[in-house]
Design a protein around this motif. Sequence first.
Motif, PDB file in Angstrom:
ATOM      1  N   GLN A  31       0.837  -1.203   0.000  1.00  0.00           N
ATOM      2  CA  GLN A  31       0.000   0.000   0.000  1.00  0.00           C
ATOM      3  C   GLN A  31       0.874   1.257   0.000  1.00  0.00           C
ATOM      4  O   GLN A  31       0.562   2.228  -0.692  1.00  0.00           O
ATOM      5  CB  GLN A  31      -0.932   0.011   1.209  1.00  0.00           C
ATOM      6  N   GLU A  91       2.185   1.802  -3.467  1.00  0.00           N
ATOM      7  CA  GLU A  91       1.131   2.342  -4.325  1.00  0.00           C
ATOM      8  C   GLU A  91       0.895   3.819  -4.021  1.00  0.00           C
ATOM      9  O   GLU A  91       0.740   4.637  -4.944  1.00  0.00           O
ATOM     10  CB  GLU A  91      -0.166   1.539  -4.129  1.00  0.00           C
ATOM     11  N   LEU A  92       0.885   4.172  -2.751  1.00  0.00           N
ATOM     12  CA  LEU A  92       0.708   5.580  -2.377  1.00  0.00           C
ATOM     13  C   LEU A  92       1.882   6.429  -2.863  1.00  0.00           C
ATOM     14  O   LEU A  92       1.680   7.561  -3.326  1.00  0.00           O
ATOM     15  CB  LEU A  92       0.557   5.712  -0.862  1.00  0.00           C
ATOM     16  N   ASN A  93       3.081   5.898  -2.804  1.00  0.00           N
ATOM     17  CA  ASN A  93       4.244   6.638  -3.307  1.00  0.00           C
ATOM     18  C   ASN A  93       4.132   6.870  -4.813  1.00  0.00           C
ATOM     19  O   ASN A  93       4.474   7.947  -5.308  1.00  0.00           O
ATOM     20  CB  ASN A  93       5.540   5.903  -2.966  1.00  0.00           C
ATOM     21  N   ARG A  94       3.646   5.864  -5.538  1.00  0.00           N
ATOM     22  CA  ARG A  94       3.438   6.049  -6.987  1.00  0.00           C
ATOM     23  C   ARG A  94       2.392   7.122  -7.252  1.00  0.00           C
ATOM     24  O   ARG A  94       2.558   7.956  -8.145  1.00  0.00           O
ATOM     25  CB  ARG A  94       3.026   4.725  -7.636  1.00  0.00           C
ATOM     26  N   THR A  95       1.322   7.101  -6.470  1.00  0.00           N
ATOM     27  CA  THR A  95       0.264   8.107  -6.621  1.00  0.00           C
ATOM     28  C   THR A  95       0.814   9.503  -6.331  1.00  0.00           C
ATOM     29  O   THR A  95       0.520  10.457  -7.051  1.00  0.00           O
ATOM     30  CB  THR A  95      -0.915   7.791  -5.675  1.00  0.00           C
ATOM     31  N   ILE A  96       1.621   9.615  -5.284  1.00  0.00           N
ATOM     32  CA  ILE A  96       2.220  10.906  -4.933  1.00  0.00           C
ATOM     33  C   ILE A  96       3.110  11.397  -6.065  1.00  0.00           C
ATOM     34  O   ILE A  96       3.060  12.580  -6.438  1.00  0.00           O
ATOM     35  CB  ILE A  96       3.005  10.790  -3.603  1.00  0.00           C
ATOM     36  N   THR A 151       2.875  10.671  -9.235  1.00  0.00           N
ATOM     37  CA  THR A 151       2.000  11.070 -10.343  1.00  0.00           C
ATOM     38  C   THR A 151       1.406  12.445 -10.080  1.00  0.00           C
ATOM     39  O   THR A 151       1.377  13.310 -10.971  1.00  0.00           O
ATOM     40  CB  THR A 151       0.868  10.029 -10.529  1.00  0.00           C
ATOM     41  N   LEU A 152       0.945  12.653  -8.843  1.00  0.00           N
ATOM     42  CA  LEU A 152       0.368  13.955  -8.503  1.00  0.00           C
ATOM     43  C   LEU A 152       1.409  15.068  -8.588  1.00  0.00           C
ATOM     44  O   LEU A 152       1.115  16.170  -9.057  1.00  0.00           O
ATOM     45  CB  LEU A 152      -0.248  13.915  -7.101  1.00  0.00           C
ATOM     46  N   ASN A 183       1.894  15.827 -12.236  1.00  0.00           N
ATOM     47  CA  ASN A 183       0.742  16.584 -12.748  1.00  0.00           C
ATOM     48  C   ASN A 183       0.780  18.032 -12.269  1.00  0.00           C
ATOM     49  O   ASN A 183       0.474  18.965 -13.027  1.00  0.00           O
ATOM     50  CB  ASN A 183      -0.572  15.930 -12.316  1.00  0.00           C
TER      51      ASN A 183
END
Length: 160
Positions: free
Chosen positions: A114, A117-122, A124-125, A128
């Motif tokens: 998890q 996954e959160l690090n990947r989301t961060i 990406t954000l 962006n």
Amino acid sequence: MTYRTPDSKKEDFRRYLERSGGIDALTSVLVGLYEEPDRPLESTEYIKKYLQGGGGNEVLGNTNSSSSKSNNPATTSSSSATSSAALAPLQHNYQQQQQENEKFRKDNKELKNQVKELNRTIETLRANLKHSREEAKRARSQQQSSSQQQQQQQQSGQGS
């Protein structure tokens, strides 16, 4: 008179404890205390409780009776039966600890996934956000440039 070094006295005492089962009894009690999920405030109370065997009679006994018991085969088998009986709850506790440990390992692995996954989301954000800031900067730059052109045209139209 024979002189004995402190080291030889210690070695004799250690062998005595091994032969009489003292080391095994103490080790079992200490392992039980180590594996106890709710450790008592006073470790000595725990040790006394389990060395006394619950009946108030000490397992190790006093020095006179323990030396006579160590040579008695009936006492020896009774002592090993007591040790086996004391070992059963420890083994059960150990198995429970192993199961709980395995559950914690599984939970830990899931949490690590998890976090990844959160690090990947961060990331990406962040990418962006960086892209949006660059676009906003370009838009401001274009807006300033077009407003400067309009002002120049207005000034050149007023000057004629």
